[in-house]
Scaffold this active site. Structure first.
Site, PDB file in Angstrom:
ATOM      1  N   CYS A  58      16.246  81.428  -9.940  1.00  0.00           N
ATOM      2  CA  CYS A  58      16.935  82.437 -10.730  1.00  0.00           C
ATOM      3  C   CYS A  58      15.898  83.199 -11.547  1.00  0.00           C
ATOM      4  O   CYS A  58      14.953  82.629 -12.077  1.00  0.00           O
ATOM      5  CB  CYS A  58      17.971  81.869 -11.690  1.00  0.00           C
ATOM      6  SG  CYS A  58      19.311  81.018 -10.873  1.00  0.00           S
ATOM      7  N   ARG A 116      12.566  84.667  -6.800  1.00  0.00           N
ATOM      8  CA  ARG A 116      13.069  83.467  -7.465  1.00  0.00           C
ATOM      9  C   ARG A 116      14.476  83.090  -6.987  1.00  0.00           C
ATOM     10  O   ARG A 116      15.030  82.067  -7.395  1.00  0.00           O
ATOM     11  CB  ARG A 116      13.107  83.680  -8.978  1.00  0.00           C
ATOM     12  CG  ARG A 116      11.754  83.950  -9.572  1.00  0.00           C
ATOM     13  CD  ARG A 116      11.867  84.221 -11.053  1.00  0.00           C
ATOM     14  NE  ARG A 116      12.213  83.026 -11.788  1.00  0.00           N
ATOM     15  CZ  ARG A 116      11.351  82.162 -12.284  1.00  0.00           C
ATOM     16  NH1 ARG A 116      10.070  82.376 -12.144  1.00  0.00           N
ATOM     17  NH2 ARG A 116      11.750  81.098 -12.933  1.00  0.00           N
ATOM     18  N   TRP A 157      19.645  81.919  -7.677  1.00  0.00           N
ATOM     19  CA  TRP A 157      19.475  80.898  -6.652  1.00  0.00           C
ATOM     20  C   TRP A 157      20.534  79.855  -6.990  1.00  0.00           C
ATOM     21  O   TRP A 157      20.461  79.202  -8.026  1.00  0.00           O
ATOM     22  CB  TRP A 157      18.067  80.312  -6.712  1.00  0.00           C
ATOM     23  CG  TRP A 157      17.786  79.361  -5.589  1.00  0.00           C
ATOM     24  CD1 TRP A 157      17.379  79.671  -4.328  1.00  0.00           C
ATOM     25  CD2 TRP A 157      17.877  77.927  -5.642  1.00  0.00           C
ATOM     26  NE1 TRP A 157      17.228  78.526  -3.589  1.00  0.00           N
ATOM     27  CE2 TRP A 157      17.515  77.443  -4.358  1.00  0.00           C
ATOM     28  CE3 TRP A 157      18.220  77.009  -6.621  1.00  0.00           C
ATOM     29  CZ2 TRP A 157      17.498  76.084  -4.060  1.00  0.00           C
ATOM     30  CZ3 TRP A 157      18.204  75.660  -6.320  1.00  0.00           C
ATOM     31  CH2 TRP A 157      17.846  75.211  -5.039  1.00  0.00           C
ATOM     32  N   ASN A 177      18.809  80.892 -16.477  1.00  0.00           N
ATOM     33  CA  ASN A 177      18.011  80.231 -15.442  1.00  0.00           C
ATOM     34  C   ASN A 177      17.860  78.785 -15.873  1.00  0.00           C
ATOM     35  O   ASN A 177      17.351  78.515 -16.962  1.00  0.00           O
ATOM     36  CB  ASN A 177      16.643  80.922 -15.338  1.00  0.00           C
ATOM     37  CG  ASN A 177      15.653  80.103 -14.530  1.00  0.00           C
ATOM     38  OD1 ASN A 177      16.040  79.369 -13.632  1.00  0.00           O
ATOM     39  ND2 ASN A 177      14.381  80.227 -14.839  1.00  0.00           N
ATOM     40  N   GLY A 178      18.320  77.856 -15.053  1.00  0.00           N
ATOM     41  CA  GLY A 178      18.245  76.436 -15.409  1.00  0.00           C
ATOM     42  C   GLY A 178      19.538  75.746 -15.035  1.00  0.00           C
ATOM     43  O   GLY A 178      20.339  76.283 -14.265  1.00  0.00           O
ATOM     44  N   GLU A 219       1.199  71.013   6.460  1.00  0.00           N
ATOM     45  CA  GLU A 219       1.345  72.357   5.905  1.00  0.00           C
ATOM     46  C   GLU A 219       1.722  73.363   7.001  1.00  0.00           C
ATOM     47  O   GLU A 219       2.579  74.224   6.796  1.00  0.00           O
ATOM     48  CB  GLU A 219       0.034  72.752   5.200  1.00  0.00           C
ATOM     49  CG  GLU A 219      -0.025  74.148   4.623  1.00  0.00           C
ATOM     50  CD  GLU A 219       1.083  74.489   3.623  1.00  0.00           C
ATOM     51  OE1 GLU A 219       1.821  73.604   3.209  1.00  0.00           O
ATOM     52  OE2 GLU A 219       1.209  75.678   3.299  1.00  0.00           O
ATOM     53  N   LYS A 233       5.164  75.588   7.032  1.00  0.00           N
ATOM     54  CA  LYS A 233       5.176  77.059   7.129  1.00  0.00           C
ATOM     55  C   LYS A 233       6.155  77.495   8.204  1.00  0.00           C
ATOM     56  O   LYS A 233       6.950  78.403   8.003  1.00  0.00           O
ATOM     57  CB  LYS A 233       3.785  77.626   7.470  1.00  0.00           C
ATOM     58  CG  LYS A 233       2.731  77.601   6.410  1.00  0.00           C
ATOM     59  CD  LYS A 233       2.955  78.517   5.245  1.00  0.00           C
ATOM     60  CE  LYS A 233       3.808  77.911   4.193  1.00  0.00           C
ATOM     61  NZ  LYS A 233       3.319  77.079   3.196  1.00  0.00           N
ATOM     62  N   GLU A 269       9.948  76.784   7.194  1.00  0.00           N
ATOM     63  CA  GLU A 269      10.588  77.538   6.115  1.00  0.00           C
ATOM     64  C   GLU A 269      10.813  79.007   6.448  1.00  0.00           C
ATOM     65  O   GLU A 269      11.738  79.612   5.931  1.00  0.00           O
ATOM     66  CB  GLU A 269       9.885  77.349   4.770  1.00  0.00           C
ATOM     67  CG  GLU A 269       8.488  77.858   4.676  1.00  0.00           C
ATOM     68  CD  GLU A 269       7.848  77.573   3.308  1.00  0.00           C
ATOM     69  OE1 GLU A 269       8.550  77.379   2.320  1.00  0.00           O
ATOM     70  OE2 GLU A 269       6.605  77.549   3.260  1.00  0.00           O
ATOM     71  N   HIS A 323       3.367  55.911  17.765  1.00  0.00           N
ATOM     72  CA  HIS A 323       4.264  54.903  17.191  1.00  0.00           C
ATOM     73  C   HIS A 323       5.684  55.429  17.037  1.00  0.00           C
ATOM     74  O   HIS A 323       6.452  54.892  16.240  1.00  0.00           O
ATOM     75  CB  HIS A 323       3.717  54.421  15.843  1.00  0.00           C
ATOM     76  CG  HIS A 323       2.375  53.778  15.961  1.00  0.00           C
ATOM     77  ND1 HIS A 323       2.192  52.517  16.489  1.00  0.00           N
ATOM     78  CD2 HIS A 323       1.136  54.246  15.672  1.00  0.00           C
ATOM     79  CE1 HIS A 323       0.897  52.225  16.497  1.00  0.00           C
ATOM     80  NE2 HIS A 323       0.235  53.271  16.011  1.00  0.00           N
ATOM     81  N   LYS A 361      11.001  80.960  -4.750  1.00  0.00           N
ATOM     82  CA  LYS A 361       9.566  80.757  -4.951  1.00  0.00           C
ATOM     83  C   LYS A 361       9.277  79.714  -6.010  1.00  0.00           C
ATOM     84  O   LYS A 361       8.349  78.936  -5.903  1.00  0.00           O
ATOM     85  CB  LYS A 361       8.951  82.102  -5.352  1.00  0.00           C
ATOM     86  CG  LYS A 361       7.448  82.085  -5.500  1.00  0.00           C
ATOM     87  CD  LYS A 361       6.786  82.036  -4.152  1.00  0.00           C
ATOM     88  CE  LYS A 361       5.283  81.885  -4.251  1.00  0.00           C
ATOM     89  NZ  LYS A 361       4.746  81.354  -2.984  1.00  0.00           N
TER      90      LYS A 361
HETATM   91  O1  M6R Z   1       4.937  76.465  -7.543  1.00  0.00           O
HETATM   92  P1  M6R Z   1       4.683  75.139  -6.907  1.00  0.00           P
HETATM   93  O2  M6R Z   1       3.373  75.071  -6.235  1.00  0.00           O
HETATM   94  O3  M6R Z   1       4.863  73.999  -7.869  1.00  0.00           O
HETATM   95  O4  M6R Z   1       5.805  75.012  -5.809  1.00  0.00           O
HETATM   96  C1  M6R Z   1       5.948  73.852  -5.044  1.00  0.00           C
HETATM   97  C2  M6R Z   1       6.796  74.097  -3.821  1.00  0.00           C
HETATM   98  O5  M6R Z   1       8.078  74.510  -4.197  1.00  0.00           O
HETATM   99  C3  M6R Z   1       6.193  75.146  -2.907  1.00  0.00           C
HETATM  100  O6  M6R Z   1       4.890  74.826  -2.534  1.00  0.00           O
HETATM  101  C4  M6R Z   1       7.053  75.320  -1.628  1.00  0.00           C
HETATM  102  O7  M6R Z   1       6.987  74.166  -0.859  1.00  0.00           O
HETATM  103  C5  M6R Z   1       6.594  76.542  -0.851  1.00  0.00           C
HETATM  104  N1  M6R Z   1       7.722  77.343  -0.466  1.00  0.00           N
HETATM  105  C6  M6R Z   1       5.871  76.220   0.386  1.00  0.00           C
HETATM  106  O8  M6R Z   1       5.488  77.339   1.115  1.00  0.00           O
END
Ligand code: M6R
Length: 615
Positions: free
Chosen positions: A2, A27, A75, A101-102, A488, A492, A495, A511, A610
């Protein structure tokens, strides 16, 4: 999660709010809304499900005048994304509007009490409870809006950044925060508020970061007032200078922020290492370590806490620190650590890694670590965010604003800073030989050029992506330093393209996951010519012999792998510990192009935000 934005001044608020919402859309983009108080004191509220552009459409042609306004991009946490659950939430008599926000954790208890007092609720949100509570206190107590908000905030449990305006008062906006970020931009005769500084850039560079448990009263033609919610006394106003430019917030000719951010990496890594590698690549200087030398000299254990991509960086950090500093290192998901009753003492160092510096679980983890006496070090990108303000020391990665939801340049920046950190602690403790410092530091200095070479794979990867756009599953395999790179790469892809992908330590594949391999399941294998190369060859053969296709990331000139794998992508040779930085870039591009081929919105993938400021 948010985003909130607000304006009080002499300009029309609406356009400023909409521009701010667009900048905060990373956000959350489940719904958007705005409340404006015009010169006659009328309160006009507009809300729409979906993106900010939907709000613009639904408010078009309506009365959006007013020099005071608040707005929100959501969000969803409580209640599905729809117009009713969108913010601003309005009090029962339609006189108070609030954006939030929260999460209000005790909203159910408060809601039941308000229902008994005759209140009815339209939305399923926790936020509506807060605005109704404020109105109830104001009306029954006959107090000012400020006093009602203070009293209500004492009754709520949870996290909030809020902005509140009231009908018939075009001159006042009240904002408060606890565990969710809020920045106030102080202009000439105008004030901006936002979840982060991006909506404020271009209007003023003078900002105040509201601290936890503070409430600010913004009144036309009056100086800003900040009050502590703990003792009702005025707080010190600490105006800081913002170092962000509008250009940094724009796409700069790229189709998407994500692509811009991938291609920015030579420049961002240059910024990240600037001034930190000295004496002809023979010494690393991190002021956050230098100032606290004794802590690092006497450290018995290091615990790295993070979430998502930052957690993957932490896994690489563990290897780096163990290897160069010979200190035991643990890596924890912040969300698990905070509820795991961790055993910590004064000789432990907890290092948090976070791009945004606002991730709720990471913030809570470091607060717990400090309570338990550990020394807390933060690695963060966003300057002035909550995490760096709650640590004992730290290092910024300085890669500039990352707007695309999928983290790219922040990951390579985090790994770079972790490398510098490991070298600098290793130097201090005498556990890393000068030759190693020189070799790695020199390679880091060359890294911007190295990455420029990797980015030349762009066309090849774009072409390759077409072959795999319609795969339903992917396996990403790596070993040693590149097991986290595999995680990672898989994240990517998941998501932004919504293709299921699993990252695995290559040797573990036999395994269990090997059962999944068939001709429809491609494997991306990260296999630079490092100390584990000979081992990973076996894993490639295991995939091939079961009919799986292999995309291998290999060191330049590796012809042997080209004979085994279906596709090879060659990356420049770098010291082993730096291979994750170099190898992650083709994985970012592969995920990017597959998602684009599928027509996905890579900057704003579904269900994601984000900055994850809720649990
Ligand atoms: O702002 P942060 O690095 O603490 O965020 C952590 C995760 O939410 C963030 O890395 C998320 O996994 C990304 N969307 C990955 O691309």
């Amino acid at each position: 999660m948010c985003g909130i934005v607000g304006y009080l001044g002499s300009r029309q608020a609406y356009d400023i709010l909409i521009q701010g919402l667009h900048r905060l859309e990373y956000r959350g983009y489940d719904s958007a809304g705005a409340a404006l108080v015009n010169a006659e004191g009328s309160l006009n509220v507009y809300k729409a499900k979906g993106k900010v552009s939907n709000l613009e459409q639904s408010a078009a042609g309506k009365d959006t005048t007013g020099t005071l306004g608040i707005a929100h991009t959501r969000w969803a946490t409580h209640g599905e994304p729809n117009d009713v659950n969108a913010h601003p939430q309005i009090s029962q008599t339609h006189s108070i509007a609030l954006v939030h926000n929260g999460t209000i954790e005790n909203y159910n208890v408060l809601k039941k009490a308000l229902i008994q007092h005759g209140y009815t609720f339209e939305s399923e949100t926790d936020t509506e409870v807060l605005v109704q509570l404020i109105e109830y206190i104001k009306l029954t107590g006959g107090c000012s809006l400020l006093d009602a908000i203070i009293e209500a905030l004492h009754q709520v449990e949870g996290a909030y950044a809020i902005a509140v305006v009231e009908e018939n008062d075009p001159d006042t906006m009240i904002v408060a925060r606890k565990s969710s970020p809020l920045v106030i931009g102080v202009g000439d005769d105008e004030t901006f508020i936002a979840s982060d500084a991006t909506p404020i850039v271009g209007f003023t560079d003078r900002v105040v970061y509201l601290r936890d448990n503070e409430i600010a009263v913004i009144k036309r033609n009056e100086p800003l007032r900040i009050i502590s919610l703990e003792n009702n006394k005025p707080s010190k106003i600490d105006i800081q200078t913002l170092k962000l430019s509008v250009a940094q917030l724009e796409k700069g000719g790229y189709d998407t922020f994500m692509l811009k951010e991938i291609f920015e990496q030579p420049a961002t890594l240059r910024d990240c290492i600037r001034g930190r590698i000295v004496d002809d690549c023979n010494r690393i200087v991190l002021s956050g370590v230098e100032i606290h030398r004794d802590r690092f000299l006497n450290a018995r254990r290091i615990v790295l806490v993070a979430c998502g991509t930052s957690w993957h960086a932490a896994l690489i950090g563990k290897r780096l620190i163990q290897e160069m500093c010979r200190i035991p290192v643990e890596v924890e998901y912040a969300s698990e650590f905070r509820y795991g009753n961790p055993v910590l003492d004064k000789q432990d160092i907890v290092i948090s890694i976070s791009q945004s510096g606002e991730t709720a679980d990471t913030l809570a983890a470091i607060q717990l670590a400090r309570e338990k006496g550990a020394f807390v070090y933060g690695i963060c990108n966003v300057v002035g965010a909550s995490i760096p303000r709650n640590t004992d020391s730290g290092t910024y990665i300085h890669v500039g604003p990352e707007i695309g939801v999928a983290s790219t340049k922040a990951f390579t920046g985090q790994v770079t800073v972790l490398t510098l950190l490991a070298l600098s602690i290793g130097q201090l403790r005498g556990t890393v030989v000068p030759e190693t410092v020189h070799e790695i530091a020199s390679a880091l200095m060359e890294m911007p050029k190295t990455i420029e070479k990797v980015l030349k794979l762009d066309g090849e990867i774009q072409k390759l992506s077409r072959t795999f756009t319609y795969a339903h599953n992917f396996l990403y395999l790596g070993r040693g330093y590149n097991y986290p790179t595999a995680l990672e790469g898989a994240l990517k892809l998941k998501e932004i393209s919504y293709i299921h992908a699993e990252g695995y330590p290559a040797a573990e594949m036999k395994h269990g996951p090997i059962a999944l391999i068939d001709h429809e399941m491609p494997s991306v294998i990260i296999a630079p010519s490092d100390s584990l190369y000979d081992k990973i060859i076996n894993n490639v053969q295991q995939v091939k012999s079961r009919g799986g296709s292999v995309i291998a990331i290999v060191s330049k000139g590796n012809r042997a792998m080209a004979e085994m794998a279906d596709y090879t992508l060659e990356i420049p040779d770098v010291p082993e510990c730096l291979t994750p930085i170099v190898a992650s870039i083709p994985l970012q591009l592969l995920a990017y192009y597959i998602a684009i081929n599928k027509g996905k919105n890579v900057d704003q993938p579904r269900n994601l935000a984000k900055s994850v400021t809720v649990e």
